[in-house]
Structures are given as C-alpha cells and as structure tokens.
Design a protein around this motif. Structure first.
Motif, PDB file in Angstrom:
ATOM      1  N   ILE A 120      -2.869  -6.709  -5.538  1.00  0.00           N
ATOM      2  CA  ILE A 120      -1.968  -6.470  -6.664  1.00  0.00           C
ATOM      3  C   ILE A 120      -2.312  -5.146  -7.362  1.00  0.00           C
ATOM      4  O   ILE A 120      -1.427  -4.390  -7.770  1.00  0.00           O
ATOM      5  CB  ILE A 120      -2.016  -7.641  -7.683  1.00  0.00           C
ATOM      6  CG1 ILE A 120      -1.724  -8.993  -6.999  1.00  0.00           C
ATOM      7  CG2 ILE A 120      -1.056  -7.408  -8.842  1.00  0.00           C
ATOM      8  CD1 ILE A 120      -0.467  -9.075  -6.203  1.00  0.00           C
ATOM      9  N   ALA A 121      -3.615  -4.858  -7.483  1.00  0.00           N
ATOM     10  CA  ALA A 121      -4.026  -3.600  -8.129  1.00  0.00           C
ATOM     11  C   ALA A 121      -3.498  -2.395  -7.345  1.00  0.00           C
ATOM     12  O   ALA A 121      -2.986  -1.437  -7.926  1.00  0.00           O
ATOM     13  CB  ALA A 121      -5.551  -3.542  -8.254  1.00  0.00           C
ATOM     14  N   PHE A 122      -3.594  -2.462  -6.023  1.00  0.00           N
ATOM     15  CA  PHE A 122      -3.125  -1.355  -5.181  1.00  0.00           C
ATOM     16  C   PHE A 122      -1.596  -1.251  -5.258  1.00  0.00           C
ATOM     17  O   PHE A 122      -1.035  -0.157  -5.381  1.00  0.00           O
ATOM     18  CB  PHE A 122      -3.597  -1.574  -3.741  1.00  0.00           C
ATOM     19  CG  PHE A 122      -3.292  -0.427  -2.809  1.00  0.00           C
ATOM     20  CD1 PHE A 122      -3.400   0.888  -3.233  1.00  0.00           C
ATOM     21  CD2 PHE A 122      -2.917  -0.674  -1.485  1.00  0.00           C
ATOM     22  CE1 PHE A 122      -3.126   1.941  -2.361  1.00  0.00           C
ATOM     23  CE2 PHE A 122      -2.645   0.367  -0.612  1.00  0.00           C
ATOM     24  CZ  PHE A 122      -2.749   1.684  -1.054  1.00  0.00           C
ATOM     25  N   ALA A 123      -0.924  -2.399  -5.207  1.00  0.00           N
ATOM     26  CA  ALA A 123       0.542  -2.411  -5.262  1.00  0.00           C
ATOM     27  C   ALA A 123       1.042  -1.798  -6.570  1.00  0.00           C
ATOM     28  O   ALA A 123       2.037  -1.062  -6.590  1.00  0.00           O
ATOM     29  CB  ALA A 123       1.067  -3.841  -5.113  1.00  0.00           C
ATOM     30  N   VAL A 150       5.323  -6.957  -4.807  1.00  0.00           N
ATOM     31  CA  VAL A 150       4.661  -7.953  -3.956  1.00  0.00           C
ATOM     32  C   VAL A 150       5.219  -9.328  -4.291  1.00  0.00           C
ATOM     33  O   VAL A 150       5.233  -9.734  -5.453  1.00  0.00           O
ATOM     34  CB  VAL A 150       3.133  -7.940  -4.149  1.00  0.00           C
ATOM     35  CG1 VAL A 150       2.485  -9.119  -3.411  1.00  0.00           C
ATOM     36  CG2 VAL A 150       2.544  -6.629  -3.650  1.00  0.00           C
ATOM     37  N   ILE A 151       5.710 -10.043  -3.287  1.00  0.00           N
ATOM     38  CA  ILE A 151       6.170 -11.417  -3.468  1.00  0.00           C
ATOM     39  C   ILE A 151       5.149 -12.315  -2.782  1.00  0.00           C
ATOM     40  O   ILE A 151       4.854 -12.142  -1.607  1.00  0.00           O
ATOM     41  CB  ILE A 151       7.584 -11.602  -2.881  1.00  0.00           C
ATOM     42  CG1 ILE A 151       8.555 -10.677  -3.631  1.00  0.00           C
ATOM     43  CG2 ILE A 151       8.027 -13.065  -2.982  1.00  0.00           C
ATOM     44  CD1 ILE A 151       9.964 -10.722  -3.122  1.00  0.00           C
ATOM     45  N   GLY A 152       4.581 -13.251  -3.536  1.00  0.00           N
ATOM     46  CA  GLY A 152       3.485 -14.071  -3.053  1.00  0.00           C
ATOM     47  C   GLY A 152       2.184 -13.519  -3.567  1.00  0.00           C
ATOM     48  O   GLY A 152       2.201 -12.733  -4.533  1.00  0.00           O
ATOM     49  N   PRO A 153       1.055 -13.846  -2.969  1.00  0.00           N
ATOM     50  CA  PRO A 153       0.866 -14.692  -1.776  1.00  0.00           C
ATOM     51  C   PRO A 153       1.181 -16.181  -2.010  1.00  0.00           C
ATOM     52  O   PRO A 153       1.448 -16.571  -3.118  1.00  0.00           O
ATOM     53  CB  PRO A 153      -0.625 -14.537  -1.460  1.00  0.00           C
ATOM     54  CG  PRO A 153      -1.065 -13.324  -2.180  1.00  0.00           C
ATOM     55  CD  PRO A 153      -0.182 -13.219  -3.387  1.00  0.00           C
TER      56      PRO A 153
END
Lengths: 288, 371
Positions: A109-112, A119-122
């Motif tokens: 999430i930090a990278f996204a 990001v959908i999920g995990p």
C-alpha cells in the motif's frame, strides 16, 4: 459509466498458468472481460485460453496496453508480484490472494500510494462493473447491469446480497470488494466518493462487518452524499476478542462493535438491513 | 499469535532492550530459588494471555524467598480472566521513578504502522485522555528516524539522559515490530528507574499469516482441539457456546449465518468458514469436526462461487454413509453446480433449501425440538 473499470479496461492476469489463474481467466473471458495478457515467470511464449503469456509484467506492457492487473499468486510471493505491477505503471492492481502477511500489505500500500496506483484487496473477490468487466472470482450469473453500486468487505456475503438485488430486478453499476484484511488498498469512503460522482449509480449498498472503524468513517461521508445508502453489517452475534475469519473482523477493546456501526450509519441517514434479504426492499424504499 | 510476557521480554532482551532480571517457573520451589538468586524483593506475575492480571489477583509481591514460594503457590493454579495459570514469571521488583506507555501497532484505517506513546503509563491506554497520548503514523519506507524520536520526546516532555534512552528504544521497538512480523509490540509500563528505561511488561502479537517465516519464535497455541484440526485443513474455525453447528463458505457469509440463527432465537456452536474452493474431502473432514462437538443440529449454508455445490453434497453423503450422522442436518445449497448437488442430496433422502433465512429458521426450530 461505471467506476474504476469498464468495457474498455485491458486486463493482465499475473499467475495465469496456475490452477486458479487459468480457471478464472476462462471465467472472466466468459463474462466479456478484455484479458489481453498473462504473466508467469519462466512460461513466456505460452498461451492460456488464447491469451499470450509473458515472463514479466514489463514484457507484457511492451506488447499491450494494460490498465489493470489481477493477481492469482500464492501469499509468500504476492508482495513481489504487486510491486512488479505497480512499478510497471499498471493503474489498477487487484489482489485476490488471501493470507498475505500484514507487513507485506503495509509495504504494498505504501508503494502504491507513491505511484498513485489503485489497489483492490488483498483478500478480495475483485471488482465487477456488471455486464462490462469482471476482474476477480465471483460467479458470473448473478451480476447484471443496473444502477446500484455495491461496496463490500467480504466476498460470498456480497454474492448473496447481489443475488438478492438481481432477483428483485435491481442490477448493479459496479460491485467493489475492498478485501477482508486489516490493511487493504481502498476504503469505503474512496469508493463511495466515486459512486456519488458516477451518473449511472442511483443508490449504494454497503456491506460491512464488525471490527475496525471503516463503517464509522464511511458514515461521516454518507452524511454528505446525495444518493441513498443501504448498509448490512455482519457479525452482530460475534463475541469480543474472537477473530471471525477475516483479519479485520474482531471486536478489540470494545471497539468495532455491531451496535456502534449501526448507530453511526443510522445517524448518517443510511438504511440498515438486519438480514441480507432485506436489502432490496430498503433500496426500493429509498429510491421511492 | 500472542506471546506470553516472559517470551516477549526474552525477545526484547535479544534486541538489547533492558528488561527486569527474572525467570519463568512452574512451581513454588523454583519461584523461591529464583527469588533467592535475584535477591528479594521480587514480583510474581501470572503468565496468561490476557491483560488486567493485577486486578484479577494474578500479580503478587514478595520480600523473601519464602514469601515468593507462598505467593507462587497462590498464583499457580488460580484462574485469571478465565484462564488457568500454569506459569509464573519471578523477577526483581523495580524502583519506579516514572511509568511510560509505548507501543507500535498496525492502523488499518491509516494503512500504516502507528507509534503510540504516553507519559501516563501503567494503566490501560484506553483510559488515558487523548491530550496525553502522542500518536505518530509511520512510513514503512522510513521507519522510526532520529527526528521522530526527538519530536516524540519533546511532546512527552522528556529531556537529557531519559530522552536519549527513549531515542534509542523507539527504533529498536520498530525493528522488532518489522522483523518479527508483529501486529503489536507494547510496553506498559515502561519504567524509568534512575536513568534506565526498563520494559516492565511485554505484549507482543505476531501476525498468524507470517508464522511460516518466523521459525525462531516460540509457538503459543491456545486453540481448542477442533480449532486446531480445522486449521490443519486450511479452514477458519472458532468455537462458540451454542448448539447449532454451522458451516458456510466465506467469512462474511459465515458471520451472516451466525447472525441469522441468533435472529431466530438460536445459538450457534461455532464459526466455520469452509472457505472458497474447498474440495469434497476437506469438506467431509470439516463436517466430521462439527459432529465431534456434539451439536443438536448441523446447519450448512453454501452460496457456491468457487465452491461447487456437488462437492458439498457428495461430502455430506459420504460422511452420512461412512460415519453416520445422528443429528438433523439442514442444508441450503445454491450457486455453482446447484442442480447436481440438489439431485445428489435428493437421491440420499436430503432436501436442500434455496433460501438462507428459511433454512436458518428450520435449523433453529429443530434445535429447540431436540432440547
């Protein structure tokens, strides 16, 4: 219109040669999803269900326009695969994989966030813009086009509610699975904002569960929405301190209780269904 | 996985944090020996996976080895917060100048780690007013940098040698959090004794999903036998105290199934999420686990996506034929391969429901009739 994905979305499948990857590629193609490529390290040059397979995401991107990627990758390797997709510049990354360590999720999430990737999920069933594009694993037949947006933390419960909507003549614009883990890419508010702006969506169903404070945060936004929202919260009968399958679904230190969530949602003007099959009726009532 | 206090302290010590001198023991005699070795006074702390041990009488002080023996004898075998005490930690009684609180945990809403510190340690952090709590979200790409330590110290009002100690402790705590895949590392109280900061308690929870790569940690398994068996099959199982055994596929719908049973006045015996795509064999084993808990009724609620209805039907028939099922079974079966599943059941004299709440109502009615 729909949100996040539609009939023009080109999709990449990471882990396409695995059991789940192959099975769901076929299912997604059957739904009409534009699967343009797959990735499986060491399997470049093969095809799966007619879809060309590449060794890396970058290689797939050199040959195709890719808007979204879906991961069917075992938990220990999911972080690396997600990094690969984000680094390659894929706009939407859907992580189906469950049991990913939370520290890996924090890093993903930090990278996204740095790259502006959705990001959908995990631990999600994925996302379906009914009749246009399905990225993920839900059974095809229950998702029909319409004007109800659905956003949920859990999978099968969402199928149950979507099937109830469909049986009552209420099709869906987009159905989004946030994922059942404590750390996931999208929040209810992220998705509610998109539904509020989407001209095709007339009402929203929020499927929540005990634990955390995602529903309480959503309530603050629902207060400001012009579109009606109907919520169903699972876990009313769950005792405190027992984790109900999902990493997030646990009442800790008296927080994240069913009662607290229902109160917040009701105060925000959302209709709250006691049982899943009451959702369509409440939606019809709200739409007048 | 929660670690016992003494395990948490061993972990802290390995990372160079200061913990009280002491040892975990399981008998009064050993407690006396440890007290003699340390040199009394000592504190005897029950080792159970729960907070609020002091309030439950699970923490006692002793001035001599003989007193330590008596205190340990009292604490061992008592029940604290519903948990039987089988181990005690005997350690030096600290000279306390001040008590702090410090923790690092995962904030799901912020999707980031969060550092929480307070100069009002020693009590439940939930009871400390917000203005006395310092909360800093952490970037996993940066971790705890020196500037952040200085800022936390400023807001806690710390200067000089104590601030320096605190500035050493925070990055170490973060390293433990990250390297051990912890969901929570908490020190409460963190005791200031002279110029030393000592971790007088240790609460460490390791992410269950990461245990495969944390082989050097001790194993703490507080699950029931049925929970253990289900976990071995890759299923998620939680024991509850009712009499209607439940199996569904997916965490959300399983919770929804428990809720609907309660709505009709029934009491679920368990949470069993058979997951997605669980095959026939695993489903049959899951049913056997349910049977082993002696419920009045078994309620199976399947909305097949990846899970195939015919697999579930075959599993039920298999268990019925091989093991025998002597309690009523209510099954709701829709979704993938539904017709095939319903046909298999019908051939074996079982009628499946289509609608979830009708099936739930029936299960509750049958449980009552058995009572």
């Amino acid at each position: 219109m729909a949100i996040i994905v539609d009939e023009k979305t080109n999709v990449l499948v990471q882990g396409i040669t695995g059991n789940q990857g192959t099975f769901h590629t076929k299912q997604m193609l059957g739904y009409g999803t534009r699967i343009v490529a797959g990735v499986s390290p060491g399997k470049g040059g093969q095809t799966v269900e007619g879809v060309p397979v590449y060794d890396t995401v970058a290689a797939a991107m050199e040959n195709h326009q890719i808007d979204a990627s879906v991961l069917f990758i075992p938990a220990p390797f999911a972080k690396d695969a997600a990094f690969e997709a984000i680094a390659a510049g894929v706009r939407v990354v859907v992580i189906i994989t469950e049991h990913i360590p939370v520290h890996d999720e924090l890093e993903i999430i930090a990278f996204a966030r740095r790259r502006g990737t959705i990001v959908i999920g995990p631990n999600t069933f994925g996302i379906v813009s009914s009749g246009r594009c399905k990225i993920g694993i839900p059974p095809n037949q229950f998702f029909v086009p319409g004007h109800i947006g659905v956003v949920a933390r859990s999978g099968t419960l969402t199928y149950e509610i979507v099937a109830n909507l469909t049986a009552n003549g209420l099709g869906q614009s987009t159905v989004v699975g946030l994922g059942g883990d404590r750390v996931v890419g999208l929040s209810f508010v992220d998705v509610l904002e998109k539904f509020e702006k989407d001209p095709e969506t007339r009402a929203v169903v929020l499927v929540g569960e005990i634990g955390g404070n995602a529903e309480e945060e959503a309530s603050l936004f629902i207060k400001k929405m012009t579109k009606p929202v109907v919520a169903y919260i699972a876990g009313k009968s769950a005792p405190p301190g027992k984790r109900m399958g999902h990493a997030g679904a646990i009442i800790e230190r008296g927080k994240g209780t069913f009662e607290g969530k229902v109160q917040a949602l009701t105060a925000a003007g959302a209709g709250v269904a006691t049982l899943p099959f009451e959702v369509p009726g409440l939606i019809k009532e709200a739409l007048g | 996985m929660k670690l016992y206090e003494y395990m948490g302290k061993e972990l802290f010590a390995r990372y160079g944090l200061t913990v009280p001198r002491g040892k975990m023991v399981t008998s009064p005699d050993e407690a006396a020996a440890v007290a003699a070795e340390i040199g009394a006074p000592v504190v005897i702390k029950s080792q159970v996976l729960s907070g609020k041990r002091g309030k439950g009488g699970g923490i006692k002080f002793a001035d001599t080895p003989e007193e330590a023996r008596e205190a340990a004898a009292q604490v061992l075998g008592m029940t604290v917060q519903g948990l039987k005490v089988e181990m005690v930690l005997v350690e030096e009684k600290l000279a306390i100048d001040h008590e702090f609180y410090v923790a690092i945990t995962v904030d799901g809403a912020a999707k980031a780690p969060v550092l929480i510190a307070s100069a009002q340690g020693g009590m439940d952090i939930e009871e400390v007013p917000d203005e006395f709590i310092v909360k800093e979200h952490l970037d996993v790409c940066l971790g705890v940098q020196p500037y952040l330590c200085r800022e936390v110290c400023r807001r806690l009002g710390l200067t000089g040698a104590v601030a320096k100690e605190f500035g050493r402790l925070l990055p170490t705590l973060y390293r433990i959090f990250r390297e051990k895949d912890a969901e929570l590392v908490e020190i409460n109280p963190l005791v200031l004794s002279g110029e030393k900061l000592i971790a007088a308690d240790a609460k460490v929870t390791i992410d269950d999903e990461a245990l495969y790569r944390q082989k050097d940690l001790p194993v703490v398994d507080d699950r029931t036998e049925a929970e253990r068996q289900a976990h071995a099959l890759g299923l998620s199982y939680v024991q509850l105290d009712g009499n209607i055994a439940v199996m569904a596929n997916g965490a959300g719908i399983t919770m929804g199934t428990l809720d609907i049973i309660q709505y009709y006045g029934g009491a679920p015996a368990n949470f069993l999420d058979a997951g997605g795509g669980t095959g026939m064999e695993a489903t049959a084993k899951a049913l056997e686990i349910l049977l082993s808990t002696n419920p009045r009724v078994i309620f199976i609620n399947i909305f097949g996506g990846i899970t195939r209805c015919d697999d579930v039907a075959r599993a039920l028939v298999k268990v019925k034929q091989e093991k025998g099922i002597n309690v009523p079974v209510v099954i709701r079966l829709v979704g993938t391969n539904e017709e095939e599943g319903v046909r298999i059941l019908r051939e074996n004299g079982i009628e499946a429901y289509k609608v979830m709440h009708e099936a739930a109502a029936k299960a509750v009615e049958l449980a009552r009739a058995q009572g």
